[in-house]
Design a protein around this motif. Structure first.
Motif, PDB file in Angstrom:
ATOM      1  N   THR A   1      68.903  67.912  25.355  1.00  0.00           N
ATOM      2  CA  THR A   1      68.296  68.056  24.031  1.00  0.00           C
ATOM      3  C   THR A   1      68.086  69.539  23.748  1.00  0.00           C
ATOM      4  O   THR A   1      67.545  70.258  24.585  1.00  0.00           O
ATOM      5  N   PRO A   2      68.532  70.021  22.589  1.00  0.00           N
ATOM      6  CA  PRO A   2      68.402  71.461  22.292  1.00  0.00           C
ATOM      7  C   PRO A   2      66.954  71.933  22.335  1.00  0.00           C
ATOM      8  O   PRO A   2      66.034  71.220  21.951  1.00  0.00           O
ATOM      9  N   ILE A   3      66.780  73.145  22.829  1.00  0.00           N
ATOM     10  CA  ILE A   3      65.464  73.753  22.978  1.00  0.00           C
ATOM     11  C   ILE A   3      65.348  74.937  22.033  1.00  0.00           C
ATOM     12  O   ILE A   3      66.207  75.823  22.034  1.00  0.00           O
ATOM     13  N   ASN A   4      64.303  74.949  21.230  1.00  0.00           N
ATOM     14  CA  ASN A   4      63.998  76.121  20.409  1.00  0.00           C
ATOM     15  C   ASN A   4      63.014  76.986  21.208  1.00  0.00           C
ATOM     16  O   ASN A   4      61.885  76.581  21.439  1.00  0.00           O
ATOM     17  N   PRO A   5      63.422  78.198  21.623  1.00  0.00           N
ATOM     18  CA  PRO A   5      62.536  79.018  22.462  1.00  0.00           C
ATOM     19  C   PRO A   5      61.334  79.577  21.717  1.00  0.00           C
ATOM     20  O   PRO A   5      60.403  80.079  22.355  1.00  0.00           O
ATOM     21  N   GLY A   6      61.360  79.517  20.374  1.00  0.00           N
ATOM     22  CA  GLY A   6      60.253  80.073  19.612  1.00  0.00           C
ATOM     23  C   GLY A   6      60.239  81.586  19.669  1.00  0.00           C
ATOM     24  O   GLY A   6      61.248  82.233  19.923  1.00  0.00           O
ATOM     25  N   GLU A   7      59.053  82.161  19.429  1.00  0.00           N
ATOM     26  CA  GLU A   7      58.917  83.609  19.470  1.00  0.00           C
ATOM     27  C   GLU A   7      58.959  84.099  20.924  1.00  0.00           C
ATOM     28  O   GLU A   7      58.585  83.361  21.829  1.00  0.00           O
ATOM     29  N   PRO A   8      59.445  85.331  21.182  1.00  0.00           N
ATOM     30  CA  PRO A   8      59.830  86.339  20.182  1.00  0.00           C
ATOM     31  C   PRO A   8      61.284  86.276  19.755  1.00  0.00           C
ATOM     32  O   PRO A   8      61.698  87.062  18.915  1.00  0.00           O
ATOM     33  N   LEU A   9      62.080  85.350  20.357  1.00  0.00           N
ATOM     34  CA  LEU A   9      63.490  85.279  19.975  1.00  0.00           C
ATOM     35  C   LEU A   9      63.639  84.867  18.518  1.00  0.00           C
ATOM     36  O   LEU A   9      64.388  85.482  17.756  1.00  0.00           O
ATOM     37  N   ASN A  10      62.929  83.829  18.117  1.00  0.00           N
ATOM     38  CA  ASN A  10      62.991  83.340  16.742  1.00  0.00           C
ATOM     39  C   ASN A  10      61.748  83.742  15.963  1.00  0.00           C
ATOM     40  O   ASN A  10      60.652  83.820  16.519  1.00  0.00           O
ATOM     41  N   THR A  11      61.948  83.981  14.661  1.00  0.00           N
ATOM     42  CA  THR A  11      60.843  84.354  13.776  1.00  0.00           C
ATOM     43  C   THR A  11      60.977  83.560  12.487  1.00  0.00           C
ATOM     44  O   THR A  11      61.868  82.710  12.348  1.00  0.00           O
ATOM     45  N   SER A  12      60.138  83.873  11.524  1.00  0.00           N
ATOM     46  CA  SER A  12      60.242  83.230  10.211  1.00  0.00           C
ATOM     47  C   SER A  12      61.411  83.792   9.410  1.00  0.00           C
ATOM     48  O   SER A  12      61.703  83.302   8.324  1.00  0.00           O
ATOM     49  N   PHE A  13      62.105  84.799   9.970  1.00  0.00           N
ATOM     50  CA  PHE A  13      63.271  85.369   9.304  1.00  0.00           C
ATOM     51  C   PHE A  13      64.541  84.710   9.842  1.00  0.00           C
ATOM     52  O   PHE A  13      64.481  83.683  10.509  1.00  0.00           O
ATOM     53  N   TRP A  14      65.689  85.325   9.576  1.00  0.00           N
ATOM     54  CA  TRP A  14      67.002  84.749   9.898  1.00  0.00           C
ATOM     55  C   TRP A  14      67.472  85.274  11.242  1.00  0.00           C
ATOM     56  O   TRP A  14      67.544  86.474  11.467  1.00  0.00           O
ATOM     57  N   GLU A  15      67.772  84.363  12.170  1.00  0.00           N
ATOM     58  CA  GLU A  15      68.370  84.727  13.464  1.00  0.00           C
ATOM     59  C   GLU A  15      69.670  83.956  13.636  1.00  0.00           C
ATOM     60  O   GLU A  15      69.722  82.749  13.361  1.00  0.00           O
ATOM     61  N   SER A  16      70.718  84.646  14.122  1.00  0.00           N
ATOM     62  CA  SER A  16      72.006  83.968  14.237  1.00  0.00           C
ATOM     63  C   SER A  16      72.908  84.718  15.212  1.00  0.00           C
ATOM     64  O   SER A  16      72.535  85.752  15.774  1.00  0.00           O
ATOM     65  N   THR A  17      74.102  84.187  15.410  1.00  0.00           N
ATOM     66  CA  THR A  17      75.204  84.737  16.224  1.00  0.00           C
ATOM     67  C   THR A  17      74.741  85.238  17.593  1.00  0.00           C
ATOM     68  O   THR A  17      74.861  86.414  17.918  1.00  0.00           O
ATOM     69  N   PRO A  18      74.214  84.342  18.459  1.00  0.00           N
ATOM     70  CA  PRO A  18      73.735  84.753  19.781  1.00  0.00           C
ATOM     71  C   PRO A  18      74.887  84.986  20.762  1.00  0.00           C
ATOM     72  O   PRO A  18      75.954  84.386  20.666  1.00  0.00           O
TER      73      PRO A  18
END
Length: 619
Positions: A267-284
């Motif tokens: 099941t996919p895991i969202n790591p949350g902050e600090p990798l992800n924010t309320s802004f746009w994150e992509s192309t890892p």
């Protein structure tokens, strides 16, 4: 993800509506034709859409915005000569509004057509703002690149890979056996309706050196929402991808990861902050050494537009990942414009990415940055023409072997085939990273022979740096490790409640490695295979430090363990001499551990002569 495709549609909707607000019968006809043109374009009926916009221009000769609208249609359908003729016609009409903006668009049409001298002459008619000066500089760069093409072969990948839709974000495992990419289902032209497209991840396997028909990945990776921009870790154990508008998302688009065990993704895991924010994150893109993930984001604190960032990563004993310490890559990499789709090669030294800010052929070009001796990024370079063109080149990835690359572009598009396609590229030597390869093996419990999940680390003897990190499969115990093609390296395996194990890996060998881990018990022993002395010497060689430092980490994590170090020699010389030399060698290991902070009360040493060197545990 989805917001990458809305720009053109918004342009089609906003400008005509503003101009048609007057309510006359003429404007009503114009509005009706515009709506018909939009519908035609969304269905792929390009010529019908063009005819309708030509009717609008004929009825509104003095309104430059309609010329611009048709210019944009011609631009996205690669009909650059028609763009030039259209804009020249608008400029000749002295009554046409906004003449300077139209001249600027004519210069851009010349640029996209490869008429760089004509583009410069056109731009020089305008006030020399920073934007116009940048256009002129870009013309000179593009001209130089085109006049000095690199030696390469660019081949469109077959129908087993490419679909009738946009095909973007290619990815390949280090063993070159699995190929993945994103399909924008429903998007056959630049004008496809935003709400009729769906982004999903597809995957193909290699059989007899040929890619098989790609298939959409099932749940839990793909959902009714958008998934894409996927990236495999070099060994294929982790898949990173971007999910948009999910319930557990921090922003519009977040980076997720999933772990492959027994051929099934978790099941996919969202790591949350600090990798992800309320802004746009992509192309890892995840480094083979397991220390960093590189990605694009428009979060605050960047240089401008979309920037490339890195985030430190730690692989936990469970196989899950911990993310911390996010850093912008700085002005050598990022500009005031957009940088996206970073790809860190498995040599951990070559970073490829796409940019509209660094000078190039137009649109998104692919650039290369390399690390210097102190791990700082050198100045970037454009990888050259004909890989880069006036079209957008994105999602550039390089195989571990370093000779093949993959790319998404519509550089060979025509009015019948406007979708982005995936290309295979033969790289010239000047653009190749260090050649890497894979070794495979299995981790088992020494007593039960059952598969184990363990942390695997490959390290360089000389630099002591980690080359690659991974985990073995929970269900099968199998692992794939990344090593340089021309180096001898060390492999270190560890698991909680087990003794460590080490191997010496020769890159010229294709051996399959069976690693048996033994539970920590009194009287059990393990062998360190990467401790080195010169002939007839007991002085530790520096290329022993890498393995000894990993032994120290093991002892620090298992503070109750006491060990006996037994040294060895070859079988030359007398037994008495060999016992004395092996004792001194064991003492050298003992001294090194004590100097690094291990309590001497936990250690003892002895010489075994021509017998094997072992580390024996005690209570």
């Amino acid at each position: 993800m989805r917001n990458l495709y809305c720009i053109y549609l918004c342009w089609l909707l906003i400008i005509p509506n503003a101009l048609m607000a007057q309510g006359s019968s003429k404007n009503e006809r114009t509005h009706q034709w515009h709506q018909q043109a939009r519908v035609a374009l969304s269905k792929g009926e390009i010529e019908k859409g063009v005819v309708l916009y030509e009717k609008i221009i004929k009825q509104n000769k003095n309104q430059a915005e309609y010329y611009w609208l048709l210019d944009d249609v011609f631009k996205h359908t690669k009909q650059h000569p028609k763009r030039i003729a259209l804009l020249q016609k608008a400029i000749k009409n002295k009554k046409t509004s906004f003449p300077e903006q139209t001249i600027e668009k004519l210069g851009l049409a010349y640029f996209d057509s490869g008429y760089y001298d004509e583009a410069v002459l056109t731009f020089k008619q305008l006030k020399q703002t920073p934007t116009i000066k940048r256009y002129i500089a870009q013309c000179e760069t593009a001209k130089t690149l085109r006049n000095n093409p690199i030696e390469t072969t660019i081949s469109v990948m077959g129908n087993q890979i490419n679909t009738p839709y946009d095909n973007i974000w290619p990815g390949i495992t280090a063993d070159e056996e699995v190929f993945s990419f994103t399909v924008v289902e429903g998007k056959t032209t630049p004008f496809s309706n935003l709400y009729s497209i769906q982004e999903d991840i597809y995957q193909s396997y290699k059989l007899n050196n040929n890619w098989q028909q790609a298939n959409r990945l099932p749940s839990p990776i793909n959902t009714p929402d958008n998934e894409g921009s996927q990236h495999f870790s070099a060994d294929g154990r982790y898949m990173f991808f971007v999910g948009c508008n999910r319930k557990d998302g921090k922003g519009s688009c977040d980076i997720y990861y999933s772990i492959n065990n027994g051929g099934t993704f978790s099941t996919p895991i969202n790591p949350g902050e600090p990798l992800n924010t309320s802004f746009w994150e992509s192309t890892p893109s995840f480094s083979a050494c397991g220390n960093f993930i590189y990605f694009a984001s428009n979060r605050p604190g960047g240089i401008g537009g979309k920037d490339i960032w890195q985030c430190q990563v730690s692989i936990l004993p469970s196989g899950k990942l911990s993310f911390f310490n996010v850093l912008n890559l700085g002005e050598r990499i990022n500009t005031n414009y957009d940088e996206i789709s970073p790809f860190i090669h498995s040599d951990n030294m070559h970073l490829y990415f796409s940019s509209t800010g660094h000078s190039g052929m137009g649109g998104f070009d692919v650039f290369l940055a390399t690390k210097d001796s102190i791990s700082q990024w050198n100045a970037v370079k454009n990888i050259g023409y004909p890989i880069n063109t006036a079209s957008d080149e994105i999602g550039f990835v390089v195989a571990a072997s370093g000779t093949k690359a993959y790319l998404s572009s519509n550089q060979h598009a025509d009015t019948q085939h406007l979708n982005k396609q995936l290309y295979e590229i033969t790289l010239p030597e000047s653009l190749q990273p260090k050649k890497m390869k894979t070794v495979k093996g299995i981790v088992l419990d020494k007593k039960t022979k059952q598969p184990l999940q363990a942390n695997i680390e490959v390290f360089d003897f000389d630099t002591q740096k980690t080359i690659s990190r991974t985990i073995s499969d929970t269900k099968t115990g199998l692992f794939t490790a990344i090593i340089p093609s021309e180096n001898q390296v060390g492999l270190f395996a560890k698991k909680q409640q087990y003794l460590v194990s080490s191997e010496r890996i020769d890159s010229s060998s294709s051996a399959f490695y069976t690693i048996e881990l033994q539970k920590i018990e009194k009287g059990t022993s393990f062998v360190l295979r990467n401790i080195y002395f010169d002939f007839d010497s007991y002085e530790l060689l520096t290329n022993s430090y890498a393995e000894l430092n990993r032994l120290i980490e093991f002892l620090q994590l298992n503070a109750s363990i006491q060990i006996a170090i037994s040294g060895h020699t070859d079988n030359l010389g007398s037994n008495t001499y060999n016992i004395a030399l092996s004792t001194q060698r064991a003492r050298s290991v003992y001294n090194y551990l004590v100097q690094k902070g291990i309590d001497s009360s936990r250690l003892r040493f002895e010489g075994k002569g021509a017998e094997n060197l072992n580390i024996v545990t005690g209570k």
